[in-house]
Design an enzyme around this catalytic site. Structure first.
Site, PDB file in Angstrom:
ATOM      1  N   LYS A 278     -30.573  17.781  -2.972  1.00 40.10           N
ATOM      2  CA  LYS A 278     -29.141  17.902  -2.639  1.00 40.10           C
ATOM      3  C   LYS A 278     -28.696  16.721  -1.780  1.00 40.10           C
ATOM      4  CE  LYS A 278     -26.018  20.733   0.287  1.00 40.10           C
ATOM      5  NZ  LYS A 278     -25.846  21.996   1.048  1.00 40.10           N
ATOM      6  N   ASP A 283     -20.569  17.427   4.496  1.00 35.93           N
ATOM      7  CA  ASP A 283     -20.147  18.778   4.115  1.00 35.93           C
ATOM      8  C   ASP A 283     -19.172  19.330   5.147  1.00 35.93           C
ATOM      9  OD1 ASP A 283     -19.860  21.290   3.106  1.00 35.93           O
ATOM     10  OD2 ASP A 283     -21.902  21.976   3.562  1.00 35.93           O
ATOM     11  N   LYS A 290     -15.368  24.367   7.567  1.00 34.34           N
ATOM     12  CA  LYS A 290     -16.278  24.788   8.636  1.00 34.34           C
ATOM     13  C   LYS A 290     -15.581  24.703   9.996  1.00 34.34           C
ATOM     14  CE  LYS A 290     -20.618  23.138   6.551  1.00 34.34           C
ATOM     15  NZ  LYS A 290     -21.366  24.396   6.559  1.00 34.34           N
ATOM     16  N   ASP A 301     -26.372  16.539   5.446  1.00 31.70           N
ATOM     17  CA  ASP A 301     -26.470  17.436   4.295  1.00 31.70           C
ATOM     18  C   ASP A 301     -26.968  16.712   3.038  1.00 31.70           C
ATOM     19  OD1 ASP A 301     -26.285  20.119   3.679  1.00 31.70           O
ATOM     20  OD2 ASP A 301     -24.255  19.972   2.866  1.00 31.70           O
ATOM     21  N   ASP A 360     -17.767  26.314   0.655  1.00 25.44           N
ATOM     22  CA  ASP A 360     -18.840  25.816   1.523  1.00 25.44           C
ATOM     23  C   ASP A 360     -20.218  26.107   0.929  1.00 25.44           C
ATOM     24  OD1 ASP A 360     -19.924  24.531   3.672  1.00 25.44           O
ATOM     25  OD2 ASP A 360     -19.555  26.145   5.119  1.00 25.44           O
ATOM     26  N   GLU A 362     -21.565  24.863  -1.571  1.00 29.09           N
ATOM     27  CA  GLU A 362     -21.415  23.789  -2.563  1.00 29.09           C
ATOM     28  C   GLU A 362     -22.755  23.243  -3.047  1.00 29.09           C
ATOM     29  OE1 GLU A 362     -21.541  23.285   0.579  1.00 29.09           O
ATOM     30  OE2 GLU A 362     -22.878  21.567   0.701  1.00 29.09           O
ATOM     31  N   ARG A 364     -25.519  24.648  -4.064  1.00 30.65           N
ATOM     32  CA  ARG A 364     -26.020  25.270  -5.306  1.00 30.65           C
ATOM     33  C   ARG A 364     -25.225  24.799  -6.517  1.00 30.65           C
ATOM     34  NH1 ARG A 364     -24.999  30.990  -2.600  1.00 30.65           N
ATOM     35  NH2 ARG A 364     -25.412  29.644  -0.814  1.00 30.65           N
TER      36      ARG A 364
HETATM   37  N1  BES Z   1     -25.010  22.602   4.239  1.00 27.96           N
HETATM   38  C1  BES Z   1     -24.774  23.971   4.515  1.00 27.96           C
HETATM   39  C2  BES Z   1     -26.000  24.683   5.075  1.00 27.96           C
HETATM   40  C3  BES Z   1     -26.474  24.247   6.440  1.00 27.96           C
HETATM   41  C4  BES Z   1     -26.031  24.901   7.559  1.00 27.96           C
HETATM   42  C5  BES Z   1     -27.404  23.228   6.570  1.00 27.96           C
HETATM   43  C6  BES Z   1     -26.476  24.506   8.804  1.00 27.96           C
HETATM   44  C7  BES Z   1     -27.857  22.832   7.808  1.00 27.96           C
HETATM   45  C8  BES Z   1     -27.410  23.459   8.918  1.00 27.96           C
HETATM   46  C9  BES Z   1     -24.365  24.699   3.256  1.00 27.96           C
HETATM   47  O1  BES Z   1     -23.662  23.963   2.313  1.00 27.96           O
HETATM   48  C10 BES Z   1     -23.486  25.833   3.651  1.00 27.96           C
HETATM   49  O2  BES Z   1     -22.451  25.581   4.211  1.00 27.96           O
HETATM   50  N2  BES Z   1     -23.912  27.048   3.373  1.00 27.96           N
HETATM   51  C11 BES Z   1     -23.179  28.228   3.709  1.00 27.96           C
HETATM   52  C12 BES Z   1     -23.283  29.187   2.560  1.00 27.96           C
HETATM   53  C13 BES Z   1     -22.375  30.379   2.675  1.00 27.96           C
HETATM   54  C14 BES Z   1     -20.936  29.972   2.530  1.00 27.96           C
HETATM   55  C15 BES Z   1     -22.754  31.369   1.597  1.00 27.96           C
HETATM   56  C16 BES Z   1     -23.804  28.819   4.965  1.00 27.96           C
HETATM   57  O3  BES Z   1     -25.026  28.801   5.102  1.00 27.96           O
HETATM   58  O4  BES Z   1     -23.043  29.288   5.816  1.00 27.96           O
HETATM   59 ZN    ZN Z   2     -24.008  21.872   2.355  1.00 36.11          ZN
HETATM   60 ZN    ZN Z   3     -21.539  23.950   2.670  1.00 33.00          ZN
END
Ligand code: BES
Ligand code: ZN
Ligand code: ZN
Length: 513
Positions: A278, A283, A290, A301, A360, A362, A364
């Site tokens: 990825k 992000d 966020k 990210d 968010d 994204e 996947r």
């Molecule tokens: N890049 C983030 C995950 C992340 C969070 C990586 C903190 C490193 C530190 C990912 O794209 C994300 O935002 N995931 C969301 C998914 C949710 C919306 C289902 C998350 O984990 O909150």
């Molecule tokens: Zn992300």
């Molecule tokens: Zn995200």
């Protein structure tokens, strides 16, 4: 711009007490009855200074401990650094990787120009000498690394190079260390490369810039080729996931493929492996934006993508007799007039449709197109790696990454590589119940599950794109960064995954289970 520190690592026949260096590094196990032969000789010359510090209890030899002595003409080294190795019975290869990292970190701090290491002598033959040499090389690069290319004043006076020598007075033994030192150097440098590009901010590394970087790497590395699909080519192919995520940014998405095929790959009958990383260059969360706190960290990210790119560099330099695809879908997740939005239904490269419930989630959406690309190339094994879910950090903390797989043998091989590389993994489920949560009423899938088990539902989503192929997923959220400096390593991007994936591929090439 400041150059990233250049580290040269060599081996040399020399006697520890007689070696001229800015920093001579010696290991010491806690609870040892006394100093080893090298330690005793140095102690004698230093008038008993080392044994006095140990007797006083100021240096206990725990891992992370260190003590400095000054040579003052009694030994040829300007300084002697005693590094704690912890308890001898608990020591493993990573003890020495960490000790070398600590020493290299101190060397940069002390502005030492030259370092001589005798760490490999400490266990007195208890460990395989080649393994020790390799991990000491890896640790040397790990610990000396600094990210300061945008710091324009040089008040701290950091030197631009560090010369490190592994010394041994036994020429026979020294010869055996040459090849593993070279292997450790390749892996260490690849990891530093991953850290540098990951550390670069979103205004410097956007998807086209990352693609340029991959092209540059491939052009300079024999054995690697790089193909980049731009947004037009992605549209033709129907890579709806990457295009949706990249829609909101003025910097268009890219689909980067780095390939390595050894001449010997066919004859070895090894599986064709795909690594899918990825690479979200920033992000923001997109329309499902966020919160502001720590959003700057989301430049990292792209760390999964860099783990893949740097592993490709290492694999080519190691000339492994295998075939590997490094697949790096890259986009910037931004809110904007052309962003994808909650409620959208996206047709992915596989043809499967996905209802977006949160922009968010994204990662996947780009990985599913990457996995589909690997399937279409006829890859037998597909491993994806990503900073995918905060939920994985909640589950495991910052000590290990999550591992999910549809194949127990593959999971076992990855866990073995994690053990060897000390880039840890912990297996989590991703089966039927989790997949059930990802079904949509108006499309084939949706991109988020319920409130619980977010790391597992994300993996269950990806699993469906691998079909019958052997697949594993590494959720490295939380492993991508050291927020604070440690004894052995500076703050910033960690380079997690480079040692893990390279070790997995080395083992595969050696047909070790
Ligand atoms: N890049 C983030 C995950 C992340 C969070 C990586 C903190 C490193 C530190 C990912 O794209 C994300 O935002 N995931 C969301 C998914 C949710 C919306 C289902 C998350 O984990 O909150
Ligand atoms: Zn992300
Ligand atoms: Zn995200």
């Amino acid at each position: 711009m400041k150059e990233i520190i250049r580290v040269e690592l060599k081996s040399k026949k020399a006697d520890p007490a007689a070696v001229e260096t800015d920093l001579l590094v010696v290991g010491y196990f806690s609870g040892s009855k006394g100093l080893d032969r090298t330690g005793r000789e140095l102690d004698r010359r230093l008038g008993g200074a080392i044994s006095r510090v140990i007797e006083l209890g100021d240096f206990k030899g725990k891992s992370g401990d260190s003590a400095i002595f000054y040579g003052e003409g009694r030994v040829a080294a300007r300084r002697v650094l005693l590094v704690g190795l912890g308890e001898k019975t608990k020591a493993g290869p990573d003890t020495f990787r960490q000790a070398a990292a600590l020493a290299a970190n101190k060397a940069v701090e002390l502005k030492a120009r030259t370092v001589a290491l005798v760490l490999h002598a400490a266990p007195g033959g208890r460990f395989d000498a080649a393994t020790l040499a390799q991990v000491i090389a890896e640790g040397t690069y790990y610990g000396s690394y600094r990210y300061d290319e945008y710091v324009t004043d040089n008040d701290d006076g950091r030197l631009s190079t560090l010369e490190v020598e592994l010394i041994d007075s036994d020429l026979q033994r020294l010869r055996k260390l040459k090849a593993p030192l070279a292997r450790g150097t390749i892996i260490g440098r690849a990891q530093s490369y991953a850290r540098t590009i990951a550390n670069r901010p979103g205004n410097v590394i956007n998807p086209p810039a990352l693609a340029q970087e991959a092209k540059k790497l491939a052009a300079g590395t024999p054995g690697l080729t790089c193909t980049v699909l731009d947004e037009k080519q992605m549209k033709q192919k129907g890579m709806g996931g990457v295009l949706a995520v990249g829609g909101g940014s003025s910097r268009p998405p890219r689909f980067i493929v780095v390939r390595y095929v050894s001449k010997h790959a066919g004859a070895r009958k090894l599986p064709r492996v795909a690594l899918v990383g990825k690479a979200i260059t920033f992000d923001s969360g997109g329309i499902s934006i966020k919160p502001a706190a720590n959003m700057d960290q989301m430049k990292l990210d792209k760390s999964g993508g860099l783990a893949v790119l740097a592993t490709m560099k290492a694999v080519a330099e190691l000339k492994l007799p295998i075939e590997v695809y490094g697949i790096i879908p890259s986009a910037e997740n931004m809110p904007g007039p052309a962003s994808f939005r909650p409620g959208d239904i996206i047709t992915t490269y596989s043809g499967k449709t996905v209802e977006i419930q949160n922009t968010d989630a994204e990662g996947r959406m780009i990985l599913c197109d990457g996995i589909e690309y690997a399937v279409k190339q006829g890859c037998d094994v597909i491993i994806d790696i990503a900073t995918l879910t905060g939920a994985c950090m909640v589950a495991l903390g910052k000590y290990m990454a999550g591992l999910m797989s549809n194949d127990e043998a593959l999971a076992r091989q990855l866990k073995k590589a994690a053990e060897m590389s000390a880039e840890k993994l912990w297996q989590l489920p991703c089966g039927e119940q989790y997949a059930e949560e990802m079904k949509s009423k108006i499309a084939d899938l949706k991109n988020i599950g319920s409130k619980w088990g977010g790391a597992c539902t994300a993996a269950a989503f990806l699993r469906q794109f691998a079909g019958e192929k052997k697949w594993a997923h590494i959720d490295m959220a939380g492993m991508d960064v050291f927020e604070k400096p440690k004894e052995s390593v500076s703050a910033g991007a960690s380079g997690y995954g480079v040692r893990l994936l390279t070790t997995y591929l080395v083992n595969l090439a050696n047909k070790k289970d």
